[in-house]
Design a protein around this motif. Structure first.
Motif, PDB file in Angstrom:
ATOM      1  N   LEU A 104       0.827  -1.209   0.000  1.00 27.30           N
ATOM      2  CA  LEU A 104       0.000   0.000   0.000  1.00 27.30           C
ATOM      3  C   LEU A 104       0.859   1.257   0.000  1.00 27.30           C
ATOM      4  CD1 LEU A 104      -2.817  -1.024   2.509  1.00 27.30           C
ATOM      5  CD2 LEU A 104      -3.059  -0.666   0.052  1.00 27.30           C
ATOM      6  N   ALA A 105       1.898   1.258   0.812  1.00 24.63           N
ATOM      7  CA  ALA A 105       2.789   2.431   0.868  1.00 24.63           C
ATOM      8  C   ALA A 105       3.503   2.634  -0.463  1.00 24.63           C
ATOM      9  CB  ALA A 105       3.791   2.275   2.008  1.00 24.63           C
ATOM     10  N   SER A 107       2.491   1.916  -3.341  1.00 28.41           N
ATOM     11  CA  SER A 107       1.550   2.301  -4.388  1.00 28.41           C
ATOM     12  C   SER A 107       0.929   3.671  -4.145  1.00 28.41           C
ATOM     13  CB  SER A 107       0.430   1.260  -4.488  1.00 28.41           C
ATOM     14  OG  SER A 107       0.959   0.021  -4.896  1.00 28.41           O
ATOM     15  N   SER A 108       1.266   4.292  -3.041  1.00 24.33           N
ATOM     16  CA  SER A 108       0.685   5.588  -2.715  1.00 24.33           C
ATOM     17  C   SER A 108       1.281   6.680  -3.599  1.00 24.33           C
ATOM     18  CB  SER A 108       0.952   5.932  -1.253  1.00 24.33           C
ATOM     19  OG  SER A 108       0.571   7.270  -0.999  1.00 24.33           O
TER      20      SER A 108
END
Length: 175
Positions: A104-105, A107-108
């Motif tokens: 998630l990080a 892809s932020s």
């Protein structure tokens, strides 16, 4: 953060304390955090009781002191018990899903900011938009858009600029 397994953030796994619901076998219900929320609701009600009772006194006489004391003592007891149970039955058993959190990080779109210094603002904005539109990590978006192939950034520069852990600390001071 622990909702799922296939929805929500999926960053945390909470301890499995009871069977899932009848309509969702295998679901891990957050029973202790839910119970703590109910305790908080009661404490807020007790606070309202204390406030109303305190405002209802006449001059230096307040006949509502007993209900105020009862509400306060109940709140103290409820909160102390709830925090102990929350710590023992939930916080102690929390497990971070490190793979999911890192994905998630990575892809932020917020992490493109350090790329401004390397490829410029407009190009970094293009990378962020590509990553979001195609659901790929920012690093992959930089590669997909040809910045590495064209020599605008090396893989080493890319890895340094997109180092997630370095983004969590202030920069080192120089003397």
């Amino acid at each position: 953060m622990g909702s799922g397994p296939n929805t929500g953030f999926g960053e945390l796994q909470i301890p499995d304390l009871q069977p899932g619901s009848s309509i969702m076998p295998g679901k891990v219900n957050p029973v202790i955090p839910e119970a703590v929320l109910m305790v908080c609701s009661r404490v807020i009600g007790n606070d309202a009781t204390v406030a109303w009772s305190g405002a209802s006194g006449s001059f230096e006489l307040n006949v509502a002191i007993p209900v105020m004391g009862t509400a306060l003592l109940e709140s103290i007891r409820l909160l102390s018990n709830a925090t102990r149970v929350l710590a023992d039955k939930t916080v102690d058993g929390l497990e971070a899903n490190l793979v999911r959190a890192k994905a998630l990080a990575g892809s932020s779109p917020a992490i493109v900011t350090p790329l401004n210094r390397v490829i410029g603002y407009e190009a970094a904005a293009k990378v962020a938009k590509h990553a979001v539109a195609h659901g790929v990590p920012v690093r992959q978006a930089v590669i997909d858009l040809g910045f590495v192939d064209r020599g605008e950034v090396t893989l080493a520069q890319l890895d340094t600029a997109l180092d997630l852990l370095s983004m969590t600390r202030p920069p080192a001071r120089t003397a």
